[in-house]
Design a protein around this motif. Structure first.
Motif, PDB file in Angstrom:
ATOM      1  N   GLN A   1       0.824  -1.202   0.000  1.00 55.83           N
ATOM      2  CA  GLN A   1       0.000   0.000   0.000  1.00 55.83           C
ATOM      3  C   GLN A   1       0.864   1.260   0.000  1.00 55.83           C
ATOM      4  OE1 GLN A   1      -2.399  -0.598   3.500  1.00 55.83           O
ATOM      5  NE2 GLN A   1      -3.945  -1.799   2.414  1.00 55.83           N
ATOM      6  N   SER A   2       1.972   1.213   0.728  1.00 56.16           N
ATOM      7  CA  SER A   2       2.871   2.372   0.780  1.00 56.16           C
ATOM      8  C   SER A   2       3.497   2.645  -0.582  1.00 56.16           C
ATOM      9  CB  SER A   2       3.970   2.133   1.825  1.00 56.16           C
ATOM     10  OG  SER A   2       3.423   1.954   3.109  1.00 56.16           O
ATOM     11  N   LEU A   3       3.927   1.584  -1.272  1.00 58.71           N
ATOM     12  CA  LEU A   3       4.534   1.756  -2.592  1.00 58.71           C
ATOM     13  C   LEU A   3       3.517   2.304  -3.595  1.00 58.71           C
ATOM     14  CD1 LEU A   3       6.676  -1.520  -2.798  1.00 58.71           C
ATOM     15  CD2 LEU A   3       7.471   0.809  -2.343  1.00 58.71           C
ATOM     16  N   ILE A   4       2.275   1.822  -3.530  1.00 61.97           N
ATOM     17  CA  ILE A   4       1.226   2.331  -4.415  1.00 61.97           C
ATOM     18  C   ILE A   4       0.949   3.801  -4.124  1.00 61.97           C
ATOM     19  CG2 ILE A   4      -1.224   2.131  -5.010  1.00 61.97           C
ATOM     20  CD1 ILE A   4      -0.978  -0.873  -4.516  1.00 61.97           C
ATOM     21  N   ALA A   5       0.953   4.152  -2.839  1.00 64.14           N
ATOM     22  CA  ALA A   5       0.716   5.551  -2.458  1.00 64.14           C
ATOM     23  C   ALA A   5       1.824   6.459  -2.995  1.00 64.14           C
ATOM     24  CB  ALA A   5       0.643   5.669  -0.937  1.00 64.14           C
ATOM     25  N   ILE A   6       3.076   6.017  -2.886  1.00 63.67           N
ATOM     26  CA  ILE A   6       4.194   6.821  -3.391  1.00 63.67           C
ATOM     27  C   ILE A   6       4.094   6.994  -4.902  1.00 63.67           C
ATOM     28  CG2 ILE A   6       6.706   6.850  -3.722  1.00 63.67           C
ATOM     29  CD1 ILE A   6       6.961   5.496  -0.995  1.00 63.67           C
TER      30      ILE A   6
ATOM     31  N   LEU B   1       9.333  14.643  -1.431  1.00 61.93           N
ATOM     32  CA  LEU B   1      10.027  14.272  -0.191  1.00 61.93           C
ATOM     33  C   LEU B   1       9.076  14.301   0.997  1.00 61.93           C
ATOM     34  CD1 LEU B   1      12.671  13.611   1.295  1.00 61.93           C
ATOM     35  CD2 LEU B   1      13.073  16.070   1.504  1.00 61.93           C
ATOM     36  N   MET B   2       8.228  15.334   1.077  1.00 56.60           N
ATOM     37  CA  MET B   2       7.251  15.414   2.165  1.00 56.60           C
ATOM     38  C   MET B   2       6.294  14.227   2.132  1.00 56.60           C
ATOM     39  SD  MET B   2       6.135  19.410   2.267  1.00 56.60           S
ATOM     40  CE  MET B   2       7.228  20.716   2.881  1.00 56.60           C
ATOM     41  N   ALA B   3       5.785  13.926   0.932  1.00 55.78           N
ATOM     42  CA  ALA B   3       4.817  12.842   0.796  1.00 55.78           C
ATOM     43  C   ALA B   3       5.445  11.493   1.143  1.00 55.78           C
ATOM     44  CB  ALA B   3       4.268  12.825  -0.625  1.00 55.78           C
ATOM     45  N   VAL B   4       6.650  11.250   0.653  1.00 60.60           N
ATOM     46  CA  VAL B   4       7.336   9.985   0.949  1.00 60.60           C
ATOM     47  C   VAL B   4       7.616   9.881   2.449  1.00 60.60           C
ATOM     48  CG1 VAL B   4       9.476   8.690   0.602  1.00 60.60           C
ATOM     49  CG2 VAL B   4       8.328   9.734  -1.350  1.00 60.60           C
ATOM     50  N   THR B   5       7.946  10.999   3.078  1.00 57.25           N
ATOM     51  CA  THR B   5       8.182  11.001   4.526  1.00 57.25           C
ATOM     52  C   THR B   5       6.934  10.567   5.277  1.00 57.25           C
ATOM     53  OG1 THR B   5       9.824  12.781   4.323  1.00 57.25           O
ATOM     54  CG2 THR B   5       8.868  12.406   6.495  1.00 57.25           C
ATOM     55  N   PHE B   6       5.780  11.101   4.882  1.00 53.15           N
ATOM     56  CA  PHE B   6       4.528  10.696   5.513  1.00 53.15           C
ATOM     57  C   PHE B   6       4.295   9.195   5.360  1.00 53.15           C
ATOM     58  CE2 PHE B   6       3.142  15.120   5.858  1.00 53.15           C
ATOM     59  CZ  PHE B   6       2.320  15.061   6.988  1.00 53.15           C
TER      60      PHE B   6
END
Length: 305
Positions: free
Chosen positions: A11-16, A279-284
């Motif tokens: 899910q994290s990879l799809i979100a990124i 960078l902000m989004a990946v940090t979240f």
């Protein structure tokens, strides 16, 4: 547990991936990068030649996959304003933002956790009312106003702390405290609410009936079970802090990525904005994944689910 974490990782990879698509599309419709790269006196032929050279005449999906491939290799293009790779500009500001974020989170935990526990244990007392009032005030006070008031008091009037800078621990206190107040207030209120609910459970009465001291009951049983909710707040807040606090960094002239974001937007430096937003989004996403892992450690029921 492995299945749970594997699902969260996917899910994290799809979100990124979704984030990169949104950022790419938004910044491509926000303006023409070629118009910023060439002088105002550039002819139509020069603009067309530059667009062809940069690949902006290709179909949008071709441009996206080229952007994604370059991004995976750390190439986000050149900064229009600084004339160096955009990623390099952002990475230079990361240490300042990380330092401020960790200091602010440390302050918020030192204030929020004891205050939340005391407020729950001393429920409906004068002390509880005072803590709840201060927590509500901490959530309502604007960060820019608190920062300015602290500068007027500690820098202008008392002359104890510098108004800006990144060269000493004294310069870190005011921006860190300004950021930490809101998070501390949020932790206090949520921890109090959850601990009051948990302390009404039967197993708390059983622990007291066994003769355990009140401190052991509160910390080992109530606080431990309320910790998962605190992790959620801490995860979201620290992700936001690591992403850069625009207002606080601007007020205190802190050389972090939040201030850089404001400057880059004003200068229409799309490449730098692109790097910061991603960078902000990946940090979240990464911080939320770490919180999911900690959930499994703290709450074994998640492993069974």
């Amino acid at each position: 547990m492995a299945k749970y974490l594997g699902k969260r990782l996917l899910q994290s990879l799809i979100a990124i991936l979704g984030i990169t698509i949104i950022v790419f599309l938004v910044l491509n419709i926000a303006g023409d990068p070629v118009a910023l790269m060439l002088p105002e006196t550039a002819s139509f032929e020069e603009i067309a030649a530059m667009r062809e050279k940069m690949g902006y005449n290709d179909p949008i999906f071709v441009q996206y996959f080229r952007f994604l491939g370059n991004a995976l290799h750390g190439d986000f293009g050149m900064s229009y304003n600084y004339g160096v790779p955009a990623l390099q500009i952002v990475l230079e500001r990361v240490p300042a933002t990380v330092t401020l974020a960790l200091a602010a989170m440390g302050i918020s935990l030192l204030i929020g956790i004891p205050a939340g526990i005391i407020s729950a244990v001393k429920r409906n007392t004068v002390l509880d009312t005072a803590i709840r009032s201060l927590a509500l005030l901490g959530q309502c006070v604007p960060a820019f106003w608190l920062g300015i008031m602290m500068m007027l008091l500690f820098s202008v009037k008392l002359k104890l702390l510098p108004t800006s800078g990144f060269d000493s621990w004294s310069a870190l206190f005011m921006p860190a405290f300004t950021l930490g107040v809101f998070t501390a207030a949020t932790i206090t209120r949520m921890l109090r609410s959850n601990m009051i609910e948990i302390m009404s459970k039967e197993y708390i009465d059983v622990a007291k009936a066994k003769g355990l001291k009140n401190f052991a009951v509160v910390m080992k049983h109530a606080f431990k079970n309320a910790l998962s909710s605190v992790l959620t707040v801490v995860g979201l807040q620290i992700a936001g802090l690591l992403g850069g606090s625009v207002i606080t960094e601007t007020v205190f002239s802190w050389p972090g990525i939040g201030r850089l974001l404001v400057q880059s937007i004003n200068n229409s430096d799309f490449m730098v904005v692109e790097v910061i937003v991603i960078l902000m989004a990946v940090t979240f996403v990464v911080v939320n994944f770490i919180v999911d892992v900690l959930y499994c450690v703290i709450n074994p029921r998640i492993r069974l689910q």
